[in-house]
Design an enzyme around this catalytic site. Sequence first.
Site, PDB file in Angstrom:
ATOM      1  CD  GLN A   6      68.517 119.352  43.708  1.00 51.40           C
ATOM      2  OE1 GLN A   6      69.484 118.977  43.066  1.00 51.40           O
ATOM      3  NE2 GLN A   6      67.331 118.816  43.570  1.00 51.40           N
ATOM      4  CG  PHE A   7      66.209 124.923  48.543  1.00 52.87           C
ATOM      5  CD1 PHE A   7      65.102 124.641  49.332  1.00 52.87           C
ATOM      6  CD2 PHE A   7      66.008 125.401  47.260  1.00 52.87           C
ATOM      7  CE1 PHE A   7      63.822 124.835  48.843  1.00 52.87           C
ATOM      8  CE2 PHE A   7      64.744 125.584  46.761  1.00 52.87           C
ATOM      9  CZ  PHE A   7      63.637 125.305  47.548  1.00 52.87           C
ATOM     10  CB  THR A   8      64.867 120.265  46.950  1.00 54.64           C
ATOM     11  OG1 THR A   8      65.771 119.864  45.919  1.00 54.64           O
ATOM     12  CG2 THR A   8      64.063 121.483  46.501  1.00 54.64           C
TER      13      THR A   8
END
Length: 149
Positions: free
Chosen positions: A78-80
Site C-alpha cells: 500500500q504505497f498510499t
Amino acid sequence: MKALIQRVKRGSVTIEGEIVGETGQGYVVLLGVRSGDTVENARYLAQRTVNLRVFPDEHNRMNHSIEDVEGDILVISQFTLYADTRKGNRPSFVRAGDPELAEALYEEYVAALRRDLGEARVQTGRFGASMEVEIINNGPVTIELTTDR
C-alpha cells in the site's frame, strides 16, 4: 518502511472477483515502502512484526505474539501510506518508493516473515494490483511500525 498492522479475526484480499489471499486469526499488514528504504529495513520490520505482542493473555493483557497464538499474516502492499497531504487536497506520493524498489522490499519483507513463521502462515495480495481487502479487526487493534526517522 511502514507497516500498519491490524489484529484480525479474519481478512482476505480479492482481485477481479477471486480471493488470492486470506487469513484467520492473526494480522492484516498494510505495507508501504519509501524512497531510501533498504533490505535491512524490510528484515527489521518483519522481525518487529513477528515479535509484536498484541494478543491477549489469560489476564486479557496484550502479551502474546503472532507466534504465541499460532496466527497467520496477510500482507498487502500500500504505497498510499506515504501520502503527503500537507499542501492542497490532492495527496502527493513523492516520498513513496518507486515501484521497482517497493516490490523488491515488499517481497523481502514477506520472505523474512515466511522464514520465521513458515510458508503457509503468510499470504499476500498482488503487488501493484487493484485489490479489495476485507478486514475484520479484532479489538480494534491497529499498530504502526516504521523504520522512518
